[in-house]
Motif scaffolding. Structure first.
Motif, mmCIF file in Angstrom:
data_model
loop_
_atom_site.group_PDB
_atom_site.id
_atom_site.type_symbol
_atom_site.label_atom_id
_atom_site.label_comp_id
_atom_site.label_asym_id
_atom_site.label_seq_id
_atom_site.Cartn_x
_atom_site.Cartn_y
_atom_site.Cartn_z
ATOM 1 N N LEU A 1 0.831 -1.211 0.000
ATOM 2 C CA LEU A 1 0.000 0.000 0.000
ATOM 3 C C LEU A 1 0.861 1.254 0.000
ATOM 4 C CD1 LEU A 1 -2.829 1.325 0.279
ATOM 5 C CD2 LEU A 1 -2.511 1.206 2.754
ATOM 6 N N LEU A 2 1.883 1.274 0.845
ATOM 7 C CA LEU A 2 2.782 2.426 0.880
ATOM 8 C C LEU A 2 3.454 2.633 -0.471
ATOM 9 C CD1 LEU A 2 4.520 1.986 4.370
ATOM 10 C CD2 LEU A 2 2.573 3.444 3.788
ATOM 11 N N LEU A 3 3.840 1.551 -1.120
ATOM 12 C CA LEU A 3 4.470 1.634 -2.439
ATOM 13 C C LEU A 3 3.508 2.226 -3.462
ATOM 14 C CD1 LEU A 3 6.953 0.894 -4.204
ATOM 15 C CD2 LEU A 3 5.854 -1.322 -4.617
ATOM 16 N N ALA A 4 2.238 1.787 -3.418
ATOM 17 C CA ALA A 4 1.249 2.286 -4.375
ATOM 18 C C ALA A 4 0.952 3.761 -4.175
ATOM 19 C CB ALA A 4 -0.043 1.468 -4.248
ATOM 20 N N VAL A 5 0.797 4.177 -2.918
ATOM 21 C CA VAL A 5 0.384 5.549 -2.620
ATOM 22 C C VAL A 5 1.526 6.542 -2.804
ATOM 23 C CG1 VAL A 5 -0.424 7.091 -0.788
ATOM 24 C CG2 VAL A 5 -1.478 4.839 -1.078
ATOM 25 N N PHE A 6 2.717 6.170 -2.350
ATOM 26 C CA PHE A 6 3.817 7.138 -2.322
ATOM 27 C C PHE A 6 4.809 6.996 -3.482
ATOM 28 C CE2 PHE A 6 2.487 6.841 2.159
ATOM 29 C CZ PHE A 6 2.190 8.181 2.377
ATOM 30 N N GLY B 1 -5.217 -13.449 -4.165
ATOM 31 C CA GLY B 1 -6.136 -13.355 -5.301
ATOM 32 C C GLY B 1 -7.392 -12.601 -4.963
ATOM 33 N N ASP B 2 -7.770 -12.588 -3.670
ATOM 34 C CA ASP B 2 -8.966 -11.845 -3.289
ATOM 35 C C ASP B 2 -8.785 -10.369 -3.599
ATOM 36 O OD1 ASP B 2 -11.485 -11.468 -2.332
ATOM 37 O OD2 ASP B 2 -10.950 -11.515 -0.226
ATOM 38 N N ALA B 3 -7.536 -9.894 -3.416
ATOM 39 C CA ALA B 3 -7.263 -8.478 -3.662
ATOM 40 C C ALA B 3 -6.975 -8.178 -5.130
ATOM 41 C CB ALA B 3 -6.074 -8.025 -2.812
ATOM 42 N N GLY B 4 -6.775 -9.196 -5.958
ATOM 43 C CA GLY B 4 -6.413 -8.932 -7.343
ATOM 44 C C GLY B 4 -7.175 -9.741 -8.362
ATOM 45 N N ARG C 1 -7.546 -2.805 -15.815
ATOM 46 C CA ARG C 1 -6.301 -2.042 -15.820
ATOM 47 C C ARG C 1 -6.136 -1.123 -14.611
ATOM 48 N NH1 ARG C 1 -7.778 -3.268 -20.761
ATOM 49 N NH2 ARG C 1 -6.218 -3.748 -22.361
ATOM 50 N N ASP C 2 -7.239 -0.633 -14.076
ATOM 51 C CA ASP C 2 -7.149 0.350 -12.993
ATOM 52 C C ASP C 2 -7.487 -0.211 -11.620
ATOM 53 O OD1 ASP C 2 -6.402 2.359 -14.783
ATOM 54 O OD2 ASP C 2 -8.473 2.904 -15.202
ATOM 55 N N SER C 3 -8.088 -1.394 -11.564
ATOM 56 C CA SER C 3 -8.398 -2.006 -10.265
ATOM 57 C C SER C 3 -7.662 -3.327 -10.074
ATOM 58 C CB SER C 3 -9.914 -2.238 -10.126
ATOM 59 O OG SER C 3 -10.609 -1.031 -9.918
ATOM 60 N N VAL C 4 -7.838 -4.247 -11.014
ATOM 61 C CA VAL C 4 -7.308 -5.605 -10.845
ATOM 62 C C VAL C 4 -5.782 -5.623 -10.887
ATOM 63 C CG1 VAL C 4 -7.208 -7.916 -11.856
ATOM 64 C CG2 VAL C 4 -9.392 -6.710 -11.715
ATOM 65 N N ILE C 5 -5.189 -5.054 -11.942
ATOM 66 C CA ILE C 5 -3.732 -5.107 -12.085
ATOM 67 C C ILE C 5 -3.010 -4.355 -10.958
ATOM 68 C CG2 ILE C 5 -1.791 -4.446 -13.566
ATOM 69 C CD1 ILE C 5 -3.534 -5.100 -15.981
ATOM 70 N N PRO C 6 -3.431 -3.119 -10.610
ATOM 71 C CA PRO C 6 -2.745 -2.441 -9.503
ATOM 72 C C PRO C 6 -2.810 -3.193 -8.174
ATOM 73 C CG PRO C 6 -4.015 -0.866 -10.781
ATOM 74 C CD PRO C 6 -4.398 -2.221 -11.271
ATOM 75 N N PHE D 1 -3.300 -6.435 -7.760
ATOM 76 C CA PHE D 1 -2.523 -7.680 -7.886
ATOM 77 C C PHE D 1 -1.045 -7.409 -7.640
ATOM 78 C CE2 PHE D 1 0.019 -10.777 -10.104
ATOM 79 C CZ PHE D 1 -0.608 -11.981 -9.817
ATOM 80 N N LEU D 2 -0.520 -6.368 -8.270
ATOM 81 C CA LEU D 2 0.902 -6.061 -8.167
ATOM 82 C C LEU D 2 1.297 -5.637 -6.757
ATOM 83 C CD1 LEU D 2 1.476 -4.089 -11.507
ATOM 84 C CD2 LEU D 2 2.144 -6.442 -10.998
ATOM 85 N N HIS D 3 0.452 -4.830 -6.126
ATOM 86 C CA HIS D 3 0.846 -4.229 -4.852
ATOM 87 C C HIS D 3 0.410 -5.023 -3.622
ATOM 88 C CE1 HIS D 3 1.275 -0.834 -7.655
ATOM 89 N NE2 HIS D 3 2.238 -0.457 -6.848
#
Length: 440
Positions: free
Chosen positions: A206-211, A388-391, A415-420, A422-424
């Motif tokens: 989460l920190l990686l995604a936000v910051f 997988g629940d989150a992605g 592209r804007d919900s699943v992939i982000p 999944f990655l983070h």
């Protein structure tokens, strides 16, 4: 090819090609059933049989949607959004805007937390609260992928670590209950400890995604239909009192009975009796909630059919047995493969709550045979189920945020919900889950 791998691969490929998720699930189920040894009629029969398993969830979501719309009629969500918008417009200081931005992010996470543990309405709050805030996000040039990650973290991490509300269902009833039923000697009180390190991994993601990943500004057009009027929304004291009573009733009844349907119904009835929803308009409000949550319901029903086809092929135990043969006696290799198989299964089913009963019967004996500690086995099963629940394209943890952020057609589900997410979230959970299994 293993039917589970093929079915999930087809479903994910079609989803990435922007095929409707319900249709992608159906086609993936057909492909998995046929390769798994079922003929077309057996596959269709299994899919139809599984649909019934999702009806209860769909009805729960419908009732929660009606309750959420009733809460919206109190004016509280619009009042909150209006306050934030006026704060943004009145602030010319960039430092104040940054402070407001991260205060808003914290509020989103806390609301997602509350929806799982304190006020168990799950994702029903998102289509009510988020659309009025889209003009705020646009004015502040916030990348909506940040918002997705914030909401999904709040929806997922909460039930993995706090044994209250949905967390009690997942940690105590589903995870702990299935571990004990399959012969693992472990106390339910240890479930949060088993999941603590993987949740830490989610927090790092989460920190990686936000910051870092999505910190840059992103431009969206502002739709007039979602703008909030600048004048103050007046809240009446009876509406506030009634809403608080309704929320408390929903929480207490859900904790006592374990029924989200009953809890949401009591909350809705309270809003009608308290006058927040006029009894003449009750049917209209209820139908609005049904329409709001209809897409979620159809996806969850279809996901239940998809899962039943996978179970009917018998290839899930075969996939796990292949893992057992491949790893030999290596704990390190076994742990990573168990997590990856769990990811694959949950990506297809879309629900950690449904995945744990499937894999617990296979992972508990395997973990005991390989010499994992009870806490490590609990971690592997819990993380493998939650992965997988989150992605997943069919998870409510990604469907819910998309429903709120895409009302103006500017937010793509994959592209804007699943992939982000999944990655983070999924990748850090695999890494931290493996570490936890090795040290617990």
């Amino acid at each position: 090819m293993n039917a589970v791998i093929l079915a999930v691969a087809v479903m994910l490929a079609l989803s990435l090609l922007r095929v409707n998720v319900v249709l992608a699930l159906f086609v993936g189920a057909l492909a998995g059933g046929m390769i798994g040894g079922l003929d077309i009629f057996q596959t269709l029969e299994a899919f139809s049989r599984g649909l019934g398993g999702g009806v209860g969830i769909a009805i729960s979501y419908a009732m929660l949607g009606a309750f959420a719309v009733a809460i919206a009629r109190s004016g509280i969500p619009e009042w909150m959004a209006g306050k934030i918008i006026r704060k943004v417009k009145s602030s010319s200081n960039s430092h104040n805007n940054v402070k407001l931005k991260y205060s808003l992010f914290l509020a989103l996470v806390l609301m997602a937390f509350a929806s799982q543990n304190l006020i168990p309405i799950h994702i029903a709050f998102i289509p009510i609260l988020i659309p009025p805030l889209l003009s705020v996000f646009s004015a502040m040039a916030i990348d909506r992928r940040q918002v997705v990650c914030l909401l999904t973290f709040g929806l997922t991490a909460t039930y993995m670590i706090f044994p209250v509300g949905f967390g009690s269902v997942y940690l105590n009833q589903i995870l702990g209950g299935n571990l004990q039923e399959n012969g693992l000697d472990i106390e339910l009180s240890q479930m949060p400890l088993a999941m603590a390190i993987p949740v830490l991994g989610m927090f790092m993601g989460l920190l990686l995604a936000v910051f870092f990943s999505y910190r840059k500004s992103r431009t969206y057009r502002v739709e007039e239909t979602i703008l909030i009027h600048e004048q103050d929304v007046q809240l009446s004291k009876p509406a506030i009192i009634t809403s608080v009573i309704a929320i408390v009733l929903v929480l207490v009844s859900q904790l006592i009975t374990g029924s989200m349907v009953l809890a949401a119904a009591l909350g809705f009835i309270t809003m009608v009796i308290g006058g927040v929803v006029c009894w003449r308009e009750a049917d209209e409000v209820f139908n609005e909630g049904l329409r709001m949550m209809a897409a979620f319901g159809f996806i969850m029903i279809s996901a239940a059919g998809f899962a039943e086809v996978l179970r009917s092929t018998g290839d899930i135990p075969e996939l796990v047995s292949q893992v057992q043969m491949f790893v030999g006696g290596s704990q390190a290799l076994a742990a990573i493969l168990m997590l990856l198989v769990g990811l694959l299964i949950t990506m297809g089913i879309g629900s950690s709550f449904s995945t744990v009963p499937i894999i617990a019967t296979l992972y508990v004996p395997l973990g005991m045979e390989l010499g994992f500690t009870p806490l490590a086995i609990a971690c592997l099963v819990g993380v493998a189920g939650a992965l997988g629940d989150a992605g997943s394209p069919v998870s409510e943890s990604t469907i819910g945020p998309t429903a709120g952020l895409n009302v103006d057609g500017q937010h793509d589900h994959i592209r804007d919900s699943v992939i982000p997410t999944f990655l983070h979230f999924n990748i850090p959970m695999i890494i931290f889950g493996w570490i936890a299994a090795m040290i617990l």
